[in-house]
Scaffold this motif. Structure first.
Motif, short mmCIF file in Angstrom:
data_model
loop_
_atom_site.label_atom_id
_atom_site.label_comp_id
_atom_site.label_asym_id
_atom_site.label_seq_id
_atom_site.Cartn_x
_atom_site.Cartn_y
_atom_site.Cartn_z
N ASP A 70 0.82 -1.21 0.00
CA ASP A 70 0.00 0.00 0.00
C ASP A 70 0.86 1.27 0.00
OD1 ASP A 70 -2.16 -1.69 0.02
OD2 ASP A 70 -2.69 -1.34 2.12
N LYS A 71 1.95 1.25 0.76
CA LYS A 71 2.85 2.40 0.79
C LYS A 71 3.51 2.62 -0.57
CE LYS A 71 4.18 2.22 5.68
NZ LYS A 71 5.33 2.03 6.58
N SER A 72 3.93 1.53 -1.20
CA SER A 72 4.57 1.65 -2.52
C SER A 72 3.59 2.20 -3.55
CB SER A 72 5.09 0.29 -2.98
OG SER A 72 6.10 -0.17 -2.15
N PRO A 84 0.37 18.59 -4.29
CA PRO A 84 0.44 18.56 -2.82
C PRO A 84 -0.65 17.65 -2.22
CG PRO A 84 0.66 20.81 -3.60
CD PRO A 84 0.31 19.97 -4.80
N LYS A 85 -1.82 17.65 -2.81
CA LYS A 85 -2.91 16.80 -2.31
C LYS A 85 -2.56 15.32 -2.45
CE LYS A 85 -7.86 15.79 -2.83
NZ LYS A 85 -7.72 14.52 -2.21
N ALA A 86 -1.97 14.95 -3.57
CA ALA A 86 -1.59 13.56 -3.78
C ALA A 86 -0.52 13.13 -2.77
CB ALA A 86 -1.09 13.35 -5.20
N ALA A 87 0.42 14.02 -2.49
CA ALA A 87 1.46 13.72 -1.50
C ALA A 87 0.84 13.54 -0.11
CB ALA A 87 2.52 14.81 -1.49
N ALA A 88 -0.09 14.42 0.23
CA ALA A 88 -0.76 14.32 1.52
C ALA A 88 -1.58 13.03 1.60
CB ALA A 88 -1.65 15.53 1.76
N ASP A 89 -2.27 12.70 0.52
CA ASP A 89 -3.05 11.45 0.49
C ASP A 89 -2.15 10.24 0.67
OD1 ASP A 89 -5.38 12.88 0.15
OD2 ASP A 89 -5.53 12.49 -2.02
N ALA A 90 -0.97 10.27 0.07
CA ALA A 90 -0.03 9.16 0.21
C ALA A 90 0.42 9.02 1.67
CB ALA A 90 1.19 9.37 -0.69
N ARG A 91 0.68 10.14 2.31
CA ARG A 91 1.09 10.07 3.72
C ARG A 91 -0.04 9.55 4.60
NH1 ARG A 91 3.77 15.26 5.80
NH2 ARG A 91 3.92 13.94 7.64
N LYS A 92 -1.28 9.88 4.27
CA LYS A 92 -2.42 9.36 5.03
C LYS A 92 -2.54 7.85 4.84
CE LYS A 92 -5.08 13.64 4.76
NZ LYS A 92 -6.24 14.30 4.15
N LYS A 93 -2.32 7.38 3.61
CA LYS A 93 -2.38 5.94 3.35
C LYS A 93 -1.26 5.21 4.08
CE LYS A 93 -4.77 6.37 -1.05
NZ LYS A 93 -4.68 6.33 -2.52
N GLU A 94 -0.09 5.85 4.16
CA GLU A 94 1.01 5.27 4.92
C GLU A 94 0.64 5.15 6.40
OE1 GLU A 94 4.61 7.50 4.30
OE2 GLU A 94 4.54 7.17 2.13
N ALA A 127 -2.10 11.29 14.59
CA ALA A 127 -1.06 12.33 14.50
C ALA A 127 -0.46 12.38 13.09
CB ALA A 127 0.03 12.09 15.53
N ALA A 128 -0.17 11.22 12.53
CA ALA A 128 0.43 11.18 11.18
C ALA A 128 -0.54 11.73 10.13
CB ALA A 128 0.84 9.75 10.83
#
Length: 183
Positions: A70-72, A84-94, A127-128
């Motif tokens: 999922d992280k990959s 920026p939204k896609a990067a934030a969404d990726a961090r949320k999925k992580e 928090a993440a």
């Protein structure tokens, strides 16, 4: 006849210019697809290794394999979209993937120890996700601010050009457009 020839030349030039952009887009799409396929293949291989395990160890192993996949995939999507939204969404999925692993590890515990473990994992996830949301908003705010600054600087540069005339004014306007990427 001349206009038909000129139209043909313009069409050819347009297709010639669109080709490299389309190729770049196709390359990015192919890279994205390859990253997703690799993540799926790695997941299958990791999951097969988990089959030798039993009980909670197997559950943790599978959760870790899923989290890695999922992280990959999230990182590949963020890179492909480049926003920026896609990067934030990726961090949320992580954060969600890490939570799933932590929760699987907590399942080996009992009673209050398990409850505390789950609450701590949930706190880390929350928090993440909050950090990812804030970073996404601040990245968008920086982008908006940069665009506002460029727009204001472009208007000021255009105003300076108004004191000129003819070819000098045209050159001045073209330079302002080029400098501030304004169309």
């Amino acid at each position: 006849m001349k206009t038909a020839f000129a139209t043909l030349l313009l069409a050819a030039a347009a297709f010639g210019l669109a080709g490299p952009a389309a190729a770049a887009s196709d390359a990015a799409k192919a890279e994205y697809k390859h990253a997703k396929d690799t993540a799926d293949a790695d997941y299958k291989a990791a999951k097969e290794k988990c089959d030798a395990l039993k009980g909670n160890d197997k559950d943790v192993c599978v959760a870790e394999a899923k989290a890695t996949r999922d992280k990959s995939k999230a990182a590949a999507e963020a890179k492909y979209k480049g926003t920026p939204k896609a990067a934030a969404d990726a961090r949320k999925k992580e954060a969600d993937a890490d939570y799933a692993v932590a929760k699987a590890k907590c399942d080996a515990m009992k009673g209050n120890e398990k409850d505390v473990c789950v609450k701590e994992a949930k706190a880390k996830q929350t928090a993440a996700k909050a950090d990812a949301k804030a970073e996404g908003k601040s990245a968008q705010a920086r982008k908006d601010a940069r665009e506002d600054k460029d727009e204001a600087a472009y208007k000021a540069a255009r105003e300076k050009c108004d004191s000129l005339s003819g070819a000098q004014k045209d050159k001045c306007v073209d330079e302002a457009k080029a400098k501030y990427k304004h169309s």
